[in-house]
Write an enzyme that holds these catalytic residues in place. Structure first.
Site, PDB file in Angstrom:
ATOM      1  CG  ASN A   1       4.153  -1.651   4.939  1.00 52.30           C
ATOM      2  OD1 ASN A   1       5.465  -2.013   5.568  1.00 52.30           O
ATOM      3  ND2 ASN A   1       3.301  -2.677   5.161  1.00 52.30           N
TER       4      ASN A   1
ATOM      5  CG  ASP B   1      -5.302   5.527   2.663  1.00 49.13           C
ATOM      6  OD1 ASP B   1      -5.387   5.121   3.944  1.00 49.13           O
ATOM      7  OD2 ASP B   1      -4.514   6.271   2.315  1.00 49.13           O
TER       8      ASP B   1
ATOM      9  CB  CYS C   1      -3.775   1.814   7.278  1.00 48.88           C
ATOM     10  SG  CYS C   1      -3.632   3.189   8.055  1.00 48.88           S
ATOM     11  NE  ARG C   2      -4.514   1.368   1.792  1.00 46.27           N
ATOM     12  CZ  ARG C   2      -4.312   2.101   0.601  1.00 46.27           C
ATOM     13  NH1 ARG C   2      -5.212   2.132  -0.224  1.00 46.27           N
ATOM     14  NH2 ARG C   2      -3.390   2.993   0.638  1.00 46.27           N
ATOM     15  CB  SER C   3       0.078  -3.779   2.889  1.00 47.73           C
ATOM     16  OG  SER C   3       0.783  -2.580   3.194  1.00 47.73           O
TER      17      SER C   3
ATOM     18  CB  CYS D   1      -1.016   0.005   1.298  1.00 54.40           C
ATOM     19  SG  CYS D   1       0.022  -0.004   2.695  1.00 54.40           S
TER      20      CYS D   1
HETATM   21  P1  4NP Z   1      -1.766   2.782   4.070  1.00 54.05           P
HETATM   22  O1  4NP Z   1      -2.520   4.099   4.765  1.00 54.05           O
HETATM   23  O2  4NP Z   1      -1.406   3.199   2.867  1.00 54.05           O
HETATM   24  O3  4NP Z   1      -3.023   1.743   4.142  1.00 54.05           O
HETATM   25  O4  4NP Z   1      -0.725   2.354   5.205  1.00 54.05           O
HETATM   26  C1  4NP Z   1      -1.526   5.441   4.856  1.00 54.05           C
HETATM   27  C2  4NP Z   1      -0.984   5.654   5.722  1.00 54.05           C
HETATM   28  C3  4NP Z   1      -0.376   6.713   5.825  1.00 54.05           C
HETATM   29  C4  4NP Z   1      -0.510   7.848   5.121  1.00 54.05           C
HETATM   30  C5  4NP Z   1      -1.291   7.615   3.859  1.00 54.05           C
HETATM   31  C6  4NP Z   1      -1.957   6.224   3.923  1.00 54.05           C
HETATM   32  N1  4NP Z   1       0.031   9.050   5.394  1.00 54.05           N
HETATM   33  O5  4NP Z   1      -0.005   9.829   4.488  1.00 54.05           O
HETATM   34  O6  4NP Z   1       0.801   9.207   6.204  1.00 54.05           O
END
Ligand code: 4NP
Length: 150
Positions: A10, A123, A12-14, A7
């Site tokens: 790294n 997201d 939240c989702r992955s 993602c």
């Molecule tokens: P992820 O979510 O891609 O599912 O881990 C996010 C985590 C952090 C951020 C964006 C999306 N960020 O902008 O810091």
């Protein structure tokens, strides 16, 4: 089978996708390697987001041994399948691919449940209520992964 979940952050989702698939793989006794990475570097070394940890814990899955890392070009060699969470992750990973063999390893994780629809896992970073829905989407996709390939 070596699978990498990708993602943006790294956190939240992955990490959820990694934890869910590892859990299924362990229950089935499959000799698979599962890991995750982010296309961005901002959260390197961090634990998964506390909301991902919490939703996984409700389903008996522990994410606290995971630490964020950035996707790197040698992941194309180290993994058989690179499952990305959204279409932007897909573009970002494909930009680093050096061959058709590498490109062929990359796919949207929701193609497992909705082939050809180019669906993205939303997201949930700015949406506290989104984590349960994301968990369910990823759980269904990982179930398909182990039943088709396992
Ligand atoms: P992820 O979510 O891609 O599912 O881990 C996010 C985590 C952090 C951020 C964006 C999306 N960020 O902008 O810091």
């Amino acid at each position: 089978m070596k699978i990498l979940m990708v993602c943006l952050g790294n956190i939240c989702r992955s990490p959820l996708a990694e934890g869910i698939l590892k859990h299924k793989v362990q229950q089935l006794g499959l000799p698979w390697t599962v890991d995750s990475a982010g296309t961005g570097h901002w959260h390197t070394g961090e634990l998964p987001d506390r909301r991902s940890i919490a939703v996984a814990r409700r389903y008996g899955i522990d994410l606290t041994d995971q630490r964020a890392r950035q996707f790197r070009p040698d992941d194309f060699e180290r993994f058989d399948r690179i499952l990305v969470m959204d279409t932007q992750n897909c573009r970002d990973v494909l930009r680093l691919a050096q061959s058709d063999e590498h490109r062929a390893k990359v796919g949207l994780i929701l193609d497992l449940t909705h082939p050809g629809e180019e669906r993205s896992v939303p997201d949930p970073y700015y949406d506290d209520d989104g984590f349960e829905q994301v968990f369910q989407m990823l759980d269904t996709a990982c179930e398909v992964m182990v039943s088709v390939t396992g």
